[in-house]
Structure formats: structure tokens, C-alpha cells
Design a protein around this motif. Structure first.
Motif, PDB file in Angstrom:
ATOM      1  N   GLU A   9      33.505  45.144  32.820  1.00 40.17           N
ATOM      2  CA  GLU A   9      34.116  46.481  32.847  1.00 40.17           C
ATOM      3  C   GLU A   9      35.187  46.564  33.928  1.00 40.17           C
ATOM      4  O   GLU A   9      36.308  47.028  33.697  1.00 40.17           O
ATOM      5  CB  GLU A   9      33.031  47.536  33.126  1.00 40.17           C
TER       6      GLU A   9
ATOM      7  N   TYR B  78      16.997  52.298  33.555  1.00 39.35           N
ATOM      8  CA  TYR B  78      18.240  51.519  33.442  1.00 39.35           C
ATOM      9  C   TYR B  78      19.314  52.170  34.293  1.00 39.35           C
ATOM     10  O   TYR B  78      19.548  53.380  34.212  1.00 39.35           O
ATOM     11  CB  TYR B  78      18.669  51.484  31.970  1.00 39.35           C
TER      12      TYR B  78
ATOM     13  N   GLN C  45      29.349  59.107  34.491  1.00 41.94           N
ATOM     14  CA  GLN C  45      28.940  58.144  33.467  1.00 41.94           C
ATOM     15  C   GLN C  45      28.465  58.831  32.183  1.00 41.94           C
ATOM     16  O   GLN C  45      28.167  58.172  31.193  1.00 41.94           O
ATOM     17  CB  GLN C  45      27.804  57.254  34.004  1.00 41.94           C
TER      18      GLN C  45
ATOM     19  N   GLY D 285      29.472  49.053  38.766  1.00 49.20           N
ATOM     20  CA  GLY D 285      30.718  48.358  38.484  1.00 49.20           C
ATOM     21  C   GLY D 285      31.200  47.678  39.753  1.00 49.20           C
ATOM     22  O   GLY D 285      31.588  48.352  40.703  1.00 49.20           O
TER      23      GLY D 285
END
Ligand code: TRP
Length: 529
Positions: A160, A120, A295, A124
Motif C-alpha cells: 500500500e 485484525y 480507514q 502502513g
């Protein structure tokens, strides 16, 4: 600007001792009386420390690892990777540009045993152009996908970017979906295999099991936890506060049962069939997340809370990268909003040449004589840094490094090499990108059962079918939810009953736990997971 301009952006004219590393001086930055400031890294901001004289310092990745409490990726990991997969690790891993991790060992254990996991990652979409720094984690992810032969989900976080950046500027949220589409085409052009890759934008895809997971996970996070991880305060809009739950549960395989062959319950996608509860055997599939280290705070939240879900997933494993340095040098990362800081994937060969020659910070000396006498410093040299990301040959890179340190290789020549490597990378990308149309993009965005084999040498494989997380629970034929035999329907009803009972039990347990905790929720500071 000539292509061999050795006089741009050099180090101070007083030659420091030979091969002096850059001053990382984070300790001096704690001196509060001056302009000095410590480095600051979270999902919203990445900035190097500032010294007393206002100079931005290189990011201190060891200090960052310590602050976040993430272990170093070691040579032992590289060796094990090679043993398990039979393949040499990607250059980004060999050169420790992916330098830290959480539970990388566990994901390899699992792969050796059961033969699969979920990859995964995400992006953004803050504008419609990507720069070479954005491509880095995707290049790495693509190679992991090829080597492990596992499914991959890519989350495009239009929500986001609207909530964090666009709302302030009164931008329409739909613009961010447009950016997401453009970025998705760029990502596809990096070479992902459609059979095992699902890409979605949040605004377009979120619903169904994903939304249940979000909703449930939101209730597991407190304002204090989110503020602690993200640096928010009471004046932050509530959209920003709720967003982290989305990026967290995107790591759960149970958010995408359809990718593993279990039908979605939503009437729009499956008018004839309804499977309201996800399957625990899908939730059980572990996830590996390649991402830049900014992140990490999101994934700290998910690692700390995933076991509390009704259909719990294991803690996602992380493999964490550095940021690609801005053209201006260490301390900043490439930024899409500052065109002179970055090489864009849409730049022409000439633009690449001019940007490197004009802006790339040089670790070379003032004059050729000094350079030959004292040698240059590749550690702070941007052209060298870019080569370390994009030049495949370890031997050639080493030769370049040695020659530069010795001073036999000049800044102009180093930049020339960097320019040709980047022109080749970007040029090949642009050729592939020209072929990615809307139809190709949509084929990646269609929720569907992904096809992958996983580890052919797994010691306890789930079998070709069950490798997809499926079948086991419901037997054959359940793939699209149609044509179930009576027996299978019975089994399904039974399973639901069991799962409902389990869910109820978990809920009771949790209620009890909550009461015991009595709402004592401290802010999350580094370390954690
Ligand atoms: N927040 C990331 C960004 O701003 C996007 C993202 C979502 C992501 N999920 C991710 C990045 C998983 C890496 C891994 O770019």
C-alpha cells in the motif's frame, strides 16, 4: 527553551469568554467565496477544515460520524463491555478517544455465545520510525487481545505504502518491506503475545487462500466503488485501485486457515498435503477491527460485499478512534514526515522535553495573571490531550482538567506533567524494543496455529479445540494435514465435494444477480454499510 515557557503558541490575546470551546465552524467553511475549505478525511488524507482566514480548525468528529454513518460508542457499550469481560474498558475507550463503531454489539453477542472472534488491525509502513500516534491503536488492540483472549492478525502494508506514496518518488518497493520490519519490531515491543499474534507484510505473505480471496474480491468491486470510497480518479495508477481489495479480505479468517489449525494448500508450506478449499466454519469466524476512522472507507467496501464471496464471512465489526493531534494543535494529525509535528518512539527524554515545550500548542493564557484570572482551555491544549491518551488515572486527569480550567494549574506545569508521562512511556518502550531482534520478529511472522482460549463463560462454546475454528470439520489429527486416518480422508473428500457444490451454486446465483443488476454500479458515498 525553558521547561515552563507559557508564552508559546497561545490563544489569541483577547481573552475569549471563560472556557470557550474551540471554534469548530464547519458551516463557515462551506463558504466557497473565501479560502474556507471543509474538513477532508479518507485513507489517503486527513485535514481539518480551513476557515475564511486560513486557520486550520479542529476535526469535527461528530460531523465525520454523520458523514460516514457510523454510530457513537456510548456509555451503554462501556457498561456492556465490562459485564461481558469482567474488565474495565481501556482508558482510550473510557475517554471516548475510540468514539465510534460498527456492530460492536454484535461482536459482543457473538463472544458471549461462541466465545471467540478474530482481531485484525494493520499499519502502513511509510518510514522506519513510528510516533506515539501510531502506537495508540496498537496499545488498544493489545488490551483487547489480553481481555478477550482471541487471535490477532496485524497486516503490514508495504505494498500500500509503495503504491500510494513510494511509486511517485520512484522508490524501490523493497524499501517498504524494510520499513515494515522496523515497524513490526516496534509493534512487538508494545507487548503482543506471540502465541496468539500473527504479523505479516503483504509482499512477504500474500498467496494461497489470501490471494484467492483477493482475486475474488477484486471482481466484486467496480472502479466506481473504489473511486467513491478512496477519492481516486481515472488517472490514479491501477495498483492503488487494486490495493483496497487486499486490506478488505485481510479481515476474513478464511485468508489465514493455518492460524486456525487448517493446513495451507501451498506446496511450499505443506509439501505433503493439499487442502485447496477453505473451510466454511473458519470463514464464519467474525472479525473486530480497531482502527483510526480514516480507514473506515476500506471497511465500508468489505461490509457491503463480504456476503458475496463463495465462502462468505460476516460483516467485520469496527471500533474507530480519533487521530492523535499534531504538536501544533487540533486540525492536523501527527505526521512521520514532519519531525516537529510528532513525538517519535525513538526520541530521547530531552527531545521529548524540548518538543513539548517548544511546539505543543497551549490552551493557556498569554500571561500568568490572565491565566489565573480567566483559566485555560484543556480542550485545545496539546499537552492535556496527550495526557488524556497516556495518563492512566481518571481521577488525576480530572484534577488536572479542573485545575487548568480554573487557572490554578499553569501551562508550564501542565507541560511538565505531560513530558514526564511521555518520557516514561517512551522509555519503557525503548527498553523492550532493544530486546526485539530478527529472530523474535520472525517468530511472529511464521504462519502457525495460534493458541487462545476465548471466553470461558461462552454459552455455546465450540469447545477448546473447535474454539480454534478447526477440528469440527475434520475431526482430530488434521491439524498439520499429516497422519489422517482413512476415515478422516473420506470425510475430507466428502467435505470438499459439498463445498465445491456449494461454491458452484453460489456462483450461479451470483451470475444471475449480476445479469439482473446489468452493471449499474453507482459510486459509494458515505453511509452505506
Ligand atoms: N491502511 C493502513 C495504514 O495506512 C494499514 C492497515 C491495513 C490497517 N489494514 C488495517 C489499519 C486494518 C487498521 C486496520 O496505516
Amino acid at each position: 527553551m525553558s521547561s515552563s515557557a507559557p508564552h508559546e503558541n497561545k490563544l489569541s490575546s483577547d481573552p475569549p469568554p471563560l472556557n470557550a470551546p474551540p471554534d469548530l465552524g464547519t458551516s463557515s467553511a462551506t463558504n466557497t467565496g473565501s479560502k474556507a475549505r471543509e474538513q477532508h478525511i479518507d485513507p489517503l488524507n486527513v485535514s481539518g477544515a480551513i476557515d475564511e482566514n486560513g486557520n486550520t480548525l479542529a476535526i469535527d468528529y461528530d460531523a465525520l460520524r454523520e458523514k460516514f454513518g457510523t454510530p457513537a460508542l456510548t456509555s451503554a457499550h462501556l457498561e456492556r463491555f465490562e459485564r461481558v469481560t469482567g474488565k474495565k474498558p481501556h482508558r482510550l475507550m473510557r475517554r471516548k478517544l475510540f468514539f465510534s463503531h460498527r456492530d460492536f454489539d454484535s461482536i459482543l453477542d457473538f463472544y458471549e455465545k461462541e466465545g471467540r472472534f478474530l482481531l485484525y488491525t494493520g499499519r502502513g509502513p511509510s518510514s522506519d520510525s513510528m510516533h506515539i500516534g501510531h502506537a495508540v491503536p496498537f496499545l488498544f488492540t493489545k488490551e483487547l487481545q489480553d481481555i478477550f483472549d482471541v487471535p490477532l492478525v496485524i497486516m503490514m502494508t508495504d505494498d500500500e505504502k509503495f503504491q500510494f506514496r513510494g511509486a511517485e518518488k520512484k522508490m524501490d518497493p523493497r524499501l517498504f518491506t524494510q520499513f515494515a520490519h522496523a515497524n513490526t519490531k516496534d509493534i512487538i515491543a508494545l507487548g503482543f503475545d506471540v502465541k496468539k499474534t500473527f504479523i505479516y507484510t503483504d509482499y512477504e505473505f500474500i498467496g494461497g487462500h489470501f490471494l484467492y480471496n483477493i482475486s475474488e474480491f477484486e471482481t466484486l468491486l467496480t472502479n466506481n466503488q473504489v473511486r467513491g470510497a478512496m477519492g481516486f480518479d481515472g488517472s490514479t495508477n491501477i495498483g492503488c485501485n487494486s490495493y483496497p481489495a487486499r486490506q478488505c479480505v485481510a479481515a476474513f479468517a478464511s485468508s489465514y486457515p493455518e492460524l486456525f489449525g487448517a493446513p495451507d494448500y501451498r506446496p511450499l508450506t505443506n509439501p505433503d498435503f493439499c487442502e485447496l478449499f477453505p473451510r466454511q466454519n473458519i470463514a464464519d469466524i467474525p472479525t473486530l477491527i480497531p482502527c483510526a476512522i480514516d480507514q473506515e472507507p476500506y471497511f465500508r467496501l468489505v461490509r457491503e460485499n463480504c456476503h458475496r464471496m463463495h465462502f462468505p464471512s460476516p460483516k467485520p465489526a469496527l471500533i474507530l478512534s480519533r487521530f492523535l493531534t499534531a504538536l501544533q494543535g487540533p486540525g492536523g494529525k501527527m505526521s512521520a514526515s514532519d519531525p516537529t509535528s510528532a513525538i517519535f518512539m525513538s526520541d530521547t527524554p530531552n527531545q521529548i522535553k524540548n518538543k513539548i515545550n517548544k511546539y505543543a500548542f497551549s490552551g493557556g493564557r498569554e500571561t500568568r495573571e490572565e491565566h489565573e484570572k480567566y483559566g485555560g482551555n484543556p480542550d485545545v491544549d496539546v499537552a492535556y490531550t496527550y495526557l488524556s491518551y497516556f495518563l492512566e488515572s481518571d481521577e488525576e486527569l480530572k484534577e488536572i482538567e479542573d485545575a487548568y480550567r480554573k487557572g490554578t494549574l499553569g501551562t508550564g506545569e501542565l507541560k511538565k506533567k505531560c513530558i514526564s508521562v511521555l518520557q516514561e512511556f517512551v522509555g519503557a518502550f525503548q527498553e523492550r524494543r532493544a530486546k526485539v531482534d530478527d529472530a523474535a520478529m520472525r517468530s511472529f511472522m511464521k504462519p502457525r496455529k495460534l493458541v487462545f482460549q476465548g471466553n470461558p463463560h461462552a454459552t455455546h462454546p465450540r469447545g477448546a479445540e473447535a474454539a480454534n475454528g478447526e477440528a469440527q470439520a475434520h475431526g482430530e489429527g488434521a491439524e498439520d494435514g499429516k497422519g489422517l486416518t482413512k476415515n478422516q480422508q473420506k470425510k475430507l473428500a466428502k467435505l470438499k465435494e459439498v463445498e465445491e457444490r456449494k461454491a458452484k451454486k453460489a456462483q450461479e446465483k451470483e451470475m444471475a444477480l449480476r445479469q439482473k443488476e446489468g452493471g449499474a454500479d453507482g459510486a459509494v458515498e458515505g453511509g452505506g454499510a
